[in-house]
Write a protein that holds these residues in place. Sequence first.
Motif: not given
Length: 349
Positions: A154-168
């Motif tokens: 399971r992973a969550v993708v969130r692109y915001r505030d200058g960061i390409r973020g993924v939480t595994l």
Amino acid sequence: MVRTADRIEGEAAEWADLLQDSKDPETFRSFERWCAADTAHGLAFDRISSAYRNVRTAIGDSRALSDMESETMARVAAHARRNRRRLGAVFAGLAASVIAVIAFTGGSWSELEYLRDRAGHMLVGESLYRTAVGERLSVALVDGSMLTLNTDSRAVVRYRDGIRGVTLLSGQALFEVAKNPGRPFVVTAGGRTVTALGTAFDVRLSNRIFEVTMLEGHVVVQPQPEHGGLKYANAGLIDARTELGPGDQLVATAVSDAPIVRKADARRATSWREGQIIFDNDALAYAVGELNRYGRRQLVLSDPRLSNLRVSGAFNTSNTGVFIEMLTVHLPVRVTESGEERVVLSYGG
């Protein structure tokens, strides 16, 4: 005062609504000007559009679920146009609708939980991806990066505030990161962050191990700032900032004193992408544990003498039959029970 990010999300939702039915060329030209004014505009629109598509995909073609689609998308868009104090009420209503429809149509509770969680993430501008046991999933992200999930992940993708973020959240994922020096790609897992600009690497997370394997490029691994001195599982692990290059592998376990960095066989570490698993003189207990990740029919060792027998070879993760046959032919192993849920292996030829 409405925060800038909330205002942009609201405008993006309005454009998504407007462009669905419009055929006016001037409307499209206005939209293009809005996107060109700020890179954040296009990213926000991609998030909202992705949320709409995800709802359609999750809902499918069922008539009862299709009836809920319009309401769901309307809630997503309406929420993005208002301030976020109403998130709890919106999500509660949406979750109730999903529960009612799944119950009515006979959908599984695992699907219910997934749809509920996915809808909740969409409401806050995130995308949730998951795989079931034995499944793999590849996703093209909006910046051109690729996310590939291994079994039961399971992973969550969130692109915001200058960061390409993924939480595994759990499982294993391969990241092939598109280069963008102005927007680092940050993977969060197990209380650590893995930061890259353009590279390829594999991250594995369970309740007993955290592992990063490099394929190309470089990444920096460090504790999340809010964690300070990291505690992973039940062991106290104090991390420093660690840079990894091609072929490096960082491993932290729940029983070790500190993470280690070693050289790894990248082909072996990522063979799961091709539905394969490779063993090289590995203990049978380890091999069985790895294969059991990919199937609901579990292999069980009934005798401790089996644990340290050594195995080598490449095996299909979706078919344990060849693996079992190899054991019974070349090692003192026999099958003493074989059912739908488990295969019991005993010592002796």
